[in-house]
Design a protein around this motif. Structure first.
Motif: not given
Length: 210
Positions: A87-89, A161-164, A80-81
């Motif tokens: 929680n959405v990621g 933002t995050f990346e997972l 996920a980017s």
């Protein structure tokens, strides 16, 4: 007779030694692999997510789960980017893993079916597209319940933002049943595929190359 007994005893003693040597070699290789992976994670700013365990322990546990399954174990990664809510990621990563698995299953099945049927003088490429699409969609739905979440890593993109990345483990013996269920439903949506149902079913039962 005595010489034969001594020889058999020697062989019995040798087998555990060979097996032990292989296990030590594998253990050494796994430690090296984990060390390399940890360096990559640290260098790229990844941190463990969703657990109180350290990243090193989570990664070691992941490898242990895969090894315990042997050839039956299969790793699937969901990505996920550029998301803001974690929680959405997490949900995005789960969807990504299911999609990745389904696309691999669909492309492998497609290659086998097209190759076999084309060899018989049938141009099935375009005719089967609807079937492949349905199959992938249904595999994506069915495989979700067969994926065991192992661990996740997350990093900050420094822009809000995050990346997972979430790693899942799939037992191929269980996954083959999910693909079989998807096949049965996909066949109902394609009259042309039904004409080759037995051959297609054989491909699905055989699984696909990892």
């Amino acid at each position: 007779m005595k010489k034969i007994i001594i020889l058999l005893l020697a062989v019995c003693l040798l087998i555990p030694s060979v097996s032990e040597a292989k296990n030590k070699q594998l253990e050494k290789a796994l430690k090296k692999e984990m060390k390399t992976k940890m360096k990559e994670y640290n260098k790229d700013g990844w941190k463990v997510f969703g657990t109180t365990r350290t990243l090193e322990v989570a990664l070691a546990s992941h490898y242990d789960k895969l090894n315990s399954l042997g050839e039956d174990g299969y790793e699937v990664v969901g990505i996920a980017s550029r998301f803001k809510a974690k929680n959405v990621g997490k949900q995005m990563a789960a969807n990504s893993a299911c999609t990745n698995y389904a696309q691999l299953a669909g492309s492998t099945l497609k290659g086998r079916v097209v190759s076999d049927i084309s060899a018989n003088g049938t141009d099935a490429e375009g005719e089967f597209e609807h079937f492949y699409s349905a199959y992938e969609r249904l595999v994506e739905k069915e495989i979700r319940n067969e994926m065991q979440e192992s661990f996740s890593v997350i990093r900050d993109n420094k822009d809000g933002t995050f990346e997972l990345q979430t790693y899942y483990i799939v037992s191929e013996s269980a996954a083959s049943k999910a693909r079989q269920r998807a096949l049965e439903d996909a066949l109902k949506e394609s009259a042309l595929a039904q004409a080759h149902a037995n051959k297609i079913a054989d491909f699905v039962r055989a699984g696909f190359d990892k």
